[in-house]
Design an enzyme around this catalytic site. Sequence first.
Site, PDB file in Angstrom:
ATOM      1  CG  HIS A 190      -2.083   0.870   1.221  1.00  0.00           C
ATOM      2  ND1 HIS A 190      -2.363   1.738   0.198  1.00  0.00           N
ATOM      3  CD2 HIS A 190      -3.055   1.112   2.169  1.00  0.00           C
ATOM      4  CE1 HIS A 190      -3.435   2.453   0.497  1.00  0.00           C
ATOM      5  NE2 HIS A 190      -3.873   2.096   1.696  1.00  0.00           N
ATOM      6  CG  HIS A 220      -3.825   0.132  -9.001  1.00  0.00           C
ATOM      7  ND1 HIS A 220      -5.154   0.006  -8.700  1.00  0.00           N
ATOM      8  CD2 HIS A 220      -3.320   1.069  -8.170  1.00  0.00           C
ATOM      9  CE1 HIS A 220      -5.440   0.841  -7.713  1.00  0.00           C
ATOM     10  NE2 HIS A 220      -4.365   1.496  -7.373  1.00  0.00           N
ATOM     11  CG  ASP A 247       3.070   4.248  -4.266  1.00  0.00           C
ATOM     12  OD1 ASP A 247       3.053   5.179  -3.471  1.00  0.00           O
ATOM     13  OD2 ASP A 247       2.257   3.308  -4.230  1.00  0.00           O
TER      14      ASP A 247
HETATM   15  N1  COA Z   1       5.997  -6.436 -10.467  1.00  0.00           N
HETATM   16  C1  COA Z   1       6.046  -7.655 -11.040  1.00  0.00           C
HETATM   17  N2  COA Z   1       4.962  -8.406 -11.229  1.00  0.00           N
HETATM   18  C2  COA Z   1       3.787  -7.918 -10.829  1.00  0.00           C
HETATM   19  C3  COA Z   1       3.673  -6.651 -10.225  1.00  0.00           C
HETATM   20  C4  COA Z   1       4.841  -5.915 -10.057  1.00  0.00           C
HETATM   21  N3  COA Z   1       4.810  -4.703  -9.496  1.00  0.00           N
HETATM   22  N4  COA Z   1       2.367  -6.420  -9.935  1.00  0.00           N
HETATM   23  C5  COA Z   1       1.704  -7.496 -10.332  1.00  0.00           C
HETATM   24  N5  COA Z   1       2.551  -8.405 -10.871  1.00  0.00           N
HETATM   25  C6  COA Z   1       2.206  -9.694 -11.431  1.00  0.00           C
HETATM   26  C7  COA Z   1       2.215 -10.739 -10.321  1.00  0.00           C
HETATM   27  O1  COA Z   1       3.454 -11.360 -10.180  1.00  0.00           O
HETATM   28  C8  COA Z   1       1.148 -11.666 -10.801  1.00  0.00           C
HETATM   29  O2  COA Z   1       1.703 -12.489 -11.798  1.00  0.00           O
HETATM   30  P1  COA Z   1       1.421 -14.053 -11.817  1.00  0.00           P
HETATM   31  O3  COA Z   1      -0.072 -14.143 -11.988  1.00  0.00           O
HETATM   32  O4  COA Z   1       2.228 -14.521 -12.958  1.00  0.00           O
HETATM   33  O5  COA Z   1       1.888 -14.547 -10.479  1.00  0.00           O
HETATM   34  C9  COA Z   1       0.134 -10.778 -11.476  1.00  0.00           C
HETATM   35  O6  COA Z   1       0.870  -9.623 -11.892  1.00  0.00           O
HETATM   36  C10 COA Z   1      -0.998 -10.356 -10.580  1.00  0.00           C
HETATM   37  O7  COA Z   1      -0.458  -9.863  -9.375  1.00  0.00           O
HETATM   38  P2  COA Z   1      -1.282  -9.762  -8.009  1.00  0.00           P
HETATM   39  O8  COA Z   1      -0.349  -9.471  -6.893  1.00  0.00           O
HETATM   40  O9  COA Z   1      -2.166 -10.952  -7.863  1.00  0.00           O
HETATM   41  O10 COA Z   1      -2.221  -8.538  -8.308  1.00  0.00           O
HETATM   42  P3  COA Z   1      -2.883  -7.639  -7.218  1.00  0.00           P
HETATM   43  O11 COA Z   1      -4.051  -7.028  -7.832  1.00  0.00           O
HETATM   44  O12 COA Z   1      -3.104  -8.327  -5.930  1.00  0.00           O
HETATM   45  O13 COA Z   1      -1.666  -6.620  -6.991  1.00  0.00           O
HETATM   46  C11 COA Z   1      -0.407  -4.862  -6.266  1.00  0.00           C
HETATM   47  C12 COA Z   1      -1.741  -5.283  -6.882  1.00  0.00           C
HETATM   48  C13 COA Z   1      -0.394  -3.336  -6.201  1.00  0.00           C
HETATM   49  C14 COA Z   1      -0.323  -5.395  -4.838  1.00  0.00           C
HETATM   50  C15 COA Z   1       0.765  -5.388  -7.108  1.00  0.00           C
HETATM   51  O14 COA Z   1       0.667  -4.890  -8.423  1.00  0.00           O
HETATM   52  C16 COA Z   1       2.128  -5.050  -6.497  1.00  0.00           C
HETATM   53  O15 COA Z   1       2.622  -5.792  -5.651  1.00  0.00           O
HETATM   54  N6  COA Z   1       2.753  -3.930  -6.940  1.00  0.00           N
HETATM   55  C17 COA Z   1       4.011  -3.521  -6.392  1.00  0.00           C
HETATM   56  C18 COA Z   1       3.742  -2.734  -5.103  1.00  0.00           C
HETATM   57  C19 COA Z   1       3.132  -1.395  -5.407  1.00  0.00           C
HETATM   58  O16 COA Z   1       3.564  -0.673  -6.296  1.00  0.00           O
HETATM   59  N7  COA Z   1       2.126  -1.040  -4.607  1.00  0.00           N
HETATM   60  C20 COA Z   1       1.453   0.244  -4.702  1.00  0.00           C
HETATM   61  C21 COA Z   1       0.040   0.071  -5.128  1.00  0.00           C
HETATM   62  S1  COA Z   1      -0.713   1.624  -5.458  1.00  0.00           S
END
Ligand code: COA
Length: 382
Positions: free
Chosen positions: A228, A267, A318
């Site tokens: 987050h 996201h 971010d």
């Molecule tokens: N880097 C690399 N791969 C990513 C990624 C990232 N930043 N964000 C998503 N993915 C990939 C995951 O590895 C996953 O791949 P897979 O299905 O092959 O395992 C797929 O995309 C889906 O990811 P998931 O974590 O299930 O999606 P989510 O909707 O739960 O995730 C976030 C949303 C924001 C938690 C995720 O994109 C993330 O961890 N981002 C980095 C942290 C970040 O920037 N957070 C700020 C949010 S505003």
Amino acid sequence: MSAPISDAASDVKKGLEGVVAAETRIGDVDGQHCQLIYRGYNIDELAGRATYEEVSYLLLFGTLPTRAQLADWTRQLDAHRALEPKTLAILQSLPHQTGPMALLRTMTSVLGLDESESVDDTLEQMRQKAVRAVAVIPTIVAAIGRLREGKIPVMPKAGLSHAANVLYMLSGSVPTDGQAQALDAYFVLLAEHGLNASTFTARTVVGTKSDYFSAVTAAIGTLKGPLHGAAGRKAMDMLFEIGTPEQVTPYVQRTLADHKRFMGFGHRIYKGEDPRAKHLKRIAKQLGEASNDLKWFAISEQLQEAVQKAKGLYINVDFYAASLLYYLGIAPELFTAMFACARTAGWSAHIIEQASDNRLIRPLAKYAGPMDLRFTPLDARR
Ligand code: COA
């Protein structure tokens, strides 16, 4: 033996993904069209045109303020911006090397102690507390930043805007107009974002009829996590690790090979680029140009292209917030706390909205553990 599953609990939405858990008139996060709306205004209408003072008023009261309303709102914020000596003394007594978010969480809880019996706030009491929190939380963050650097906290300067005061209290000098406008735009862009994890937490707390500061304290604890609010700091760490534009490609290859995440990308809701990102990118570039140091912007821009090409991932809020704040001289360890300063307006609006039409938030869980176990006396357990 497996547990029986009731019909109601059989359809688990892990992470509450796709679940509509509230109706709101505050903001809309439109993932399909990658749009963000505050009280009917597209964020593109507000970015660079409305100040944080105007936008915090908009979020809390539902309309943009008239000149007279804005003057009154600004006066109220000015009146609450300074930290009371007894609150400052508590902050000074805490271990400053603890993480800034842990300090901010603790100090927000301390703000709640100042109120008379806080259980079951009225809506008017909540509004009063919201003014105080929006005004003083940045002062606490600035004081945390200075204490961690072994410096004496600086109190606000009359006549400066909200954003200019934050930079003033952090550095001890009045910022340029460009710097103040940059932070102001950052605050506007991060002020509200629908039912994200910290806002959901705040609504859940106040849904039990607990008090305003308990809700904001819990929201700060939620924002602290790297999935987050802490992603901005991690994004800056990533830029530091890359170090030069030439190292972007090897970094991307390494990260892909190690199956690690690119911070500031991806996201849960937006299917394309986060609508706030282009504004933050423009401002980060302006700040880089003004300081004759485009290195962090150049690394960011190349990384944005490389990750999108390699993995189809778009940047989120971010990503450029990281270089923007860094160009403003803000230490990366304070990035999440700066996010909290901005989001206090959104949290407050949601807290008041939840309280004004409350229903206890109480989802179900599907039980997946054993059933029908028989009690074993202590000495007979293996
Ligand atoms: N880097 C690399 N791969 C990513 C990624 C990232 N930043 N964000 C998503 N993915 C990939 C995951 O590895 C996953 O791949 P897979 O299905 O092959 O395992 C797929 O995309 C889906 O990811 P998931 O974590 O299930 O999606 P989510 O909707 O739960 O995730 C976030 C949303 C924001 C938690 C995720 O994109 C993330 O961890 N981002 C980095 C942290 C970040 O920037 N957070 C700020 C949010 S505003």
